[in-house]
Design a protein around this motif. Structure first.
Motif, mmCIF file in Angstrom:
data_model
loop_
_atom_site.group_PDB
_atom_site.id
_atom_site.type_symbol
_atom_site.label_atom_id
_atom_site.label_comp_id
_atom_site.label_asym_id
_atom_site.label_seq_id
_atom_site.Cartn_x
_atom_site.Cartn_y
_atom_site.Cartn_z
ATOM 1 N N UNK A 1 7.663 -12.767 -3.170
ATOM 2 C CA UNK A 1 7.569 -14.189 -2.812
ATOM 3 C C UNK A 1 7.083 -14.410 -1.390
ATOM 4 N N UNK A 2 6.261 -13.499 -0.873
ATOM 5 C CA UNK A 2 5.702 -13.622 0.467
ATOM 6 C C UNK A 2 4.316 -12.982 0.478
ATOM 7 N N UNK A 3 3.570 -13.254 1.547
ATOM 8 C CA UNK A 3 2.223 -12.692 1.657
ATOM 9 C C UNK A 3 2.176 -11.482 2.586
ATOM 10 N N UNK A 4 3.263 -11.176 3.260
ATOM 11 C CA UNK A 4 3.262 -10.097 4.240
ATOM 12 C C UNK A 4 3.825 -8.803 3.654
ATOM 13 N N UNK A 5 3.628 -7.670 4.357
ATOM 14 C CA UNK A 5 4.011 -6.366 3.812
ATOM 15 C C UNK A 5 5.288 -5.794 4.416
ATOM 16 N N UNK B 1 1.021 -2.868 -4.084
ATOM 17 C CA UNK B 1 0.487 -2.432 -2.794
ATOM 18 C C UNK B 1 -0.037 -3.660 -2.042
ATOM 19 N N UNK B 2 0.160 -3.676 -0.734
ATOM 20 C CA UNK B 2 -0.308 -4.792 0.085
ATOM 21 C C UNK B 2 -1.714 -4.501 0.575
ATOM 22 N N UNK C 1 -7.253 -8.736 1.470
ATOM 23 C CA UNK C 1 -6.844 -9.876 0.647
ATOM 24 C C UNK C 1 -5.965 -10.828 1.466
ATOM 25 N N UNK C 2 -5.070 -10.277 2.268
ATOM 26 C CA UNK C 2 -4.225 -11.115 3.117
ATOM 27 C C UNK C 2 -5.086 -11.947 4.063
ATOM 28 N N UNK C 3 -6.066 -11.329 4.723
ATOM 29 C CA UNK C 3 -6.940 -12.070 5.645
ATOM 30 C C UNK C 3 -7.673 -13.191 4.931
#
Length: 115
Positions: free
Chosen positions: A19-23, A95-96, A100-102
């Protein structure tokens, strides 16, 4: 701003927090994680990072590998934030992906902390 360079952390995997975008990083013997090594981070910045990361991560001295031209690969100690064992269940099995996050999450993530 601190000078930086690509680095590899062996023995740790990077997974998306549920439930988050960070690793989060966790020990995983067969894994290798590509990241960024920041050099000469001062005590004030480390203190702020410790406060920011305190709820879920511990800062540990671990060995990372960097490429140095023309001499080749070199290992050195670096401070790394690793998910506390008590928080491990918060990680997904996904896997983070930093690219994709950027592309999908960075702007909103930064805006959330700017407030």
């Amino acid at each position: 701003r601190f000078s930086s360079q690509p680095a590899e952390l062996r023995g740790y995997g990077r997974f998306r927090v549920r439930d988050a975008a960070y690793p989060g990083l966790v020990a995983q013997p067969a894994a290798a994680t590509q990241g960024v090594l920041y050099r000469e981070v001062d005590a004030d910045a480390l203190s702020r990072l410790d406060t920011f990361e305190a709820a879920m991560y511990d800062r540990r001295a671990l060995t990372v590998d960097i490429d140095e031209r023309p001499t080749g690969r070199r290992s050195l100690s670096a401070e790394v934030y690793v998910v506390r064992s008590s928080e491990r269940a918060r990680l997904s099995s996904e896997k983070w992906d930093p690219g994709q996050f950027r592309r999908l999450h960075l702007d909103a993530y930064l805006q959330g902390y700017a407030r």
